[in-house]
Each structure stands twice: as structure tokens, then as C-alpha cells.
Design a protein around this motif. Structure first.
Motif, PDB file in Angstrom:
ATOM      1  N   ARG A 182       0.830  -1.213   0.000  1.00 17.09           N
ATOM      2  CA  ARG A 182       0.000   0.000   0.000  1.00 17.09           C
ATOM      3  C   ARG A 182       0.859   1.256   0.000  1.00 17.09           C
ATOM      4  O   ARG A 182       0.532   2.229  -0.683  1.00 17.09           O
ATOM      5  CB  ARG A 182      -0.953   0.004   1.189  1.00 17.09           C
ATOM      6  N   ALA A 183       1.955   1.247   0.741  1.00 20.68           N
ATOM      7  CA  ALA A 183       2.850   2.418   0.776  1.00 20.68           C
ATOM      8  C   ALA A 183       3.418   2.698  -0.612  1.00 20.68           C
ATOM      9  O   ALA A 183       3.526   3.860  -1.025  1.00 20.68           O
ATOM     10  CB  ALA A 183       3.972   2.190   1.783  1.00 20.68           C
ATOM     11  N   ILE A 184       3.778   1.650  -1.334  1.00 21.31           N
ATOM     12  CA  ILE A 184       4.291   1.812  -2.699  1.00 21.31           C
ATOM     13  C   ILE A 184       3.207   2.378  -3.615  1.00 21.31           C
ATOM     14  O   ILE A 184       3.458   3.293  -4.404  1.00 21.31           O
ATOM     15  CB  ILE A 184       4.805   0.468  -3.263  1.00 21.31           C
ATOM     16  N   LEU A 185       1.999   1.848  -3.524  1.00 24.14           N
ATOM     17  CA  LEU A 185       0.914   2.297  -4.396  1.00 24.14           C
ATOM     18  C   LEU A 185       0.539   3.755  -4.142  1.00 24.14           C
ATOM     19  O   LEU A 185       0.256   4.504  -5.077  1.00 24.14           O
ATOM     20  CB  LEU A 185      -0.314   1.396  -4.233  1.00 24.14           C
ATOM     21  N   ILE A 186       0.559   4.160  -2.891  1.00 24.62           N
ATOM     22  CA  ILE A 186       0.201   5.536  -2.541  1.00 24.62           C
ATOM     23  C   ILE A 186       1.304   6.520  -2.940  1.00 24.62           C
ATOM     24  O   ILE A 186       1.028   7.619  -3.403  1.00 24.62           O
ATOM     25  CB  ILE A 186      -0.104   5.641  -1.031  1.00 24.62           C
ATOM     26  N   ASN A 187       2.562   6.123  -2.766  1.00 24.43           N
ATOM     27  CA  ASN A 187       3.702   7.014  -3.002  1.00 24.43           C
ATOM     28  C   ASN A 187       4.574   6.526  -4.150  1.00 24.43           C
ATOM     29  O   ASN A 187       5.793   6.585  -4.065  1.00 24.43           O
ATOM     30  CB  ASN A 187       4.573   7.089  -1.731  1.00 24.43           C
ATOM     31  N   TRP A 188       3.992   6.059  -5.229  1.00 22.18           N
ATOM     32  CA  TRP A 188       4.762   5.349  -6.248  1.00 22.18           C
ATOM     33  C   TRP A 188       5.845   6.202  -6.889  1.00 22.18           C
ATOM     34  O   TRP A 188       6.917   5.698  -7.211  1.00 22.18           O
ATOM     35  CB  TRP A 188       3.844   4.717  -7.287  1.00 22.18           C
ATOM     36  N   LYS A 189       5.624   7.503  -7.083  1.00 18.05           N
ATOM     37  CA  LYS A 189       6.650   8.342  -7.708  1.00 18.05           C
ATOM     38  C   LYS A 189       7.863   8.487  -6.787  1.00 18.05           C
ATOM     39  O   LYS A 189       9.012   8.350  -7.223  1.00 18.05           O
ATOM     40  CB  LYS A 189       6.094   9.715  -8.055  1.00 18.05           C
ATOM     41  N   VAL A 190       7.602   8.752  -5.535  1.00 14.17           N
ATOM     42  CA  VAL A 190       8.694   8.883  -4.556  1.00 14.17           C
ATOM     43  C   VAL A 190       9.408   7.546  -4.387  1.00 14.17           C
ATOM     44  O   VAL A 190      10.642   7.493  -4.318  1.00 14.17           O
ATOM     45  CB  VAL A 190       8.148   9.395  -3.204  1.00 14.17           C
ATOM     46  N   MET A 191       8.652   6.463  -4.348  1.00 17.31           N
ATOM     47  CA  MET A 191       9.244   5.139  -4.164  1.00 17.31           C
ATOM     48  C   MET A 191      10.060   4.709  -5.371  1.00 17.31           C
ATOM     49  O   MET A 191      11.078   4.027  -5.222  1.00 17.31           O
ATOM     50  CB  MET A 191       8.159   4.096  -3.860  1.00 17.31           C
ATOM     51  N   LEU A 192       9.661   5.125  -6.554  1.00 18.05           N
ATOM     52  CA  LEU A 192      10.441   4.848  -7.756  1.00 18.05           C
ATOM     53  C   LEU A 192      11.792   5.564  -7.672  1.00 18.05           C
ATOM     54  O   LEU A 192      12.841   4.968  -7.951  1.00 18.05           O
ATOM     55  CB  LEU A 192       9.671   5.283  -9.003  1.00 18.05           C
ATOM     56  N   ALA A 193      11.760   6.812  -7.230  1.00 18.74           N
ATOM     57  CA  ALA A 193      13.013   7.566  -7.052  1.00 18.74           C
ATOM     58  C   ALA A 193      13.865   6.941  -5.951  1.00 18.74           C
ATOM     59  O   ALA A 193      15.094   6.857  -6.072  1.00 18.74           O
ATOM     60  CB  ALA A 193      12.710   9.028  -6.737  1.00 18.74           C
ATOM     61  N   TRP A 194      13.227   6.481  -4.876  1.00 17.27           N
ATOM     62  CA  TRP A 194      13.958   5.859  -3.774  1.00 17.27           C
ATOM     63  C   TRP A 194      14.601   4.541  -4.222  1.00 17.27           C
ATOM     64  O   TRP A 194      15.755   4.259  -3.899  1.00 17.27           O
ATOM     65  CB  TRP A 194      13.030   5.634  -2.587  1.00 17.27           C
ATOM     66  N   ALA A 195      13.885   3.740  -4.994  1.00 16.46           N
ATOM     67  CA  ALA A 195      14.443   2.486  -5.511  1.00 16.46           C
ATOM     68  C   ALA A 195      15.646   2.769  -6.404  1.00 16.46           C
ATOM     69  O   ALA A 195      16.670   2.072  -6.313  1.00 16.46           O
ATOM     70  CB  ALA A 195      13.379   1.711  -6.284  1.00 16.46           C
TER      71      ALA A 195
END
Length: 186
Positions: A133-146
Motif C-alpha cells: 500500500r505504501a508503494i501504491l500511494i507514493n509510487w513516484k517517490v518510491m520509484l526515485a527511492w528504488a
């Protein structure tokens, strides 16, 4: 395997956040906080690694079976034959795509799982669900973090993996704080 290997470093961050004494020896016992679910998650990661190895083997078999590329005896010869062949670029794309697929699954299921299992007495399913759920909600930030994690870990691997001495604590500490920003405190 990074999230599980960072368990002790997450524990140090948790202790520091709560104002508890930071003790390296105590952090090595972090598994005791939620042992069953942390071990289940490590088994899940192990199965994921085995699946990735099998899929990589299948890609190798499909593309390199009975070819001159497979007969090269040196790394440089292998790379030259691979990139010089008609199927070399397709093989490289396929092989990298399989790795990316498993890296994405690992990241999506693990971004909040280990910190949550360390911090709270929750089930593995709850922690996995929270991570997804955290990935789905914050997918742009999480993509940058990955991407940031991939770059830092890759840089750490270059000098005979010695850079991981700096990269692992840096990523672990930042991951703990990313988890804390994503998931509300109890």
C-alpha cells in the motif's frame, strides 16, 4: 536480501529514535523482537532468490543453447561474442528484465516489511500489505527511492564490495526514516 541484512541497523535506528542506549551487540539480537515473522520473511526472500536463479537459468538456456557465445572461456570473449551476435542484445534485455522483475517484487514487498516487523508485533501479511500500500500511494517517490538505492549499492559494489561498508549503513538509516515517514507511528 538487503532488508533482512539491515535488521541490526534498523534496530540501532529504532533505539536511537526512542532515546534508548545504542548498543551494537544488542542490535545483533534484533531478530528476537518478532522472530517467527522475520524468519518467514527471510524464507520468502530465499524462495524469491531461488525463483530468480531458475528464471535466469531458463533465459540462459533459451538464448545460449548450442551457440558460439556459450563456448567462450573468458569473460571478455563471452561479452564480445554475446554483444556481437544477432541475439545478444535480445538476450541481454531478457536477462536484465528478469532481474528487474524480481528486484521490483522484492522492493515492493520489502520497503516497509522488515522495519514494521521489527518495530511492531504484527503478522507478515500485515507488514507485506502495508509495504504494498505504501508503494501504491507514493509510487513516484518510491520509484526515485528504488533508483537511489540501486545507484548507491552499485557504487558500493564497484570497489570489490568494500563500498558496502558505507553504503549499507547509509541505506539502512535512510530506509528506516523513509519507513517512519510512510507509516504512522504507533
Amino acid at each position: 536480501m538487503g532488508p533482512f541484512l539491515a535488521l541490526g541497523l534498523y534496530d540501532l535506528s529504532l533505539r536511537r529514535e526512542h532515546g534508548d542506549p545504542v548498543n551494537f551487540l544488542r542490535s545483533t539480537l534484533a531478530l528476537k523482537r518478532n522472530p517467527v515473522n522475520l524468519i518467514l520473511y527471510s524464507v520468502m526472500l530465499g524462495v524469491l532468490v531461488l525463483l530468480w536463479l531458475r528464471m535466469s537459468s531458463i533465459v540462459l538456456d533459451i538464448f545460449l543453447q548450442d551457440t558460439a557465445v556459450a563456448e567462450q572461456h573468458s569473460y571478455i570473449g563471452f561479452m564480445a561474442a554475446l554483444l556481437g551476435s544477432k541475439m545478444g542484445w535480445l538476450f541481454t534485455l531478457s536477462f536484465m528484465s528478469v532481474g528487474l522483475l524480481f528486484a521490483v517484487v522484492s522492493f515492493v514487498t520489502g520497503v516497509a516489511t522488515v522495519p514494521m516487523l521489527l518495530e511492531r508485533k504484527v503478522s507478515l501479511v500485515t507488514a507485506l500489505n502495508t509495504s504494498i500500500r505504501a508503494i501504491l500511494i507514493n509510487w513516484k517517490v518510491m520509484l526515485a527511492w528504488a533508483a537511489t538505492i540501486a545507484v548507491i549499492i552499485s557504487a558500493g559494489l564497484l570497489p570489490f564490495s568494500l563500498g558496502l561498508i558505507i553504503a549499507m549503513p547509509l541505506i539502512s538509516y535512510a530506509s528506516w526514516h523513509a519507513y517512519r515517514d510512510m507509516v504512522e507511528a504507533v
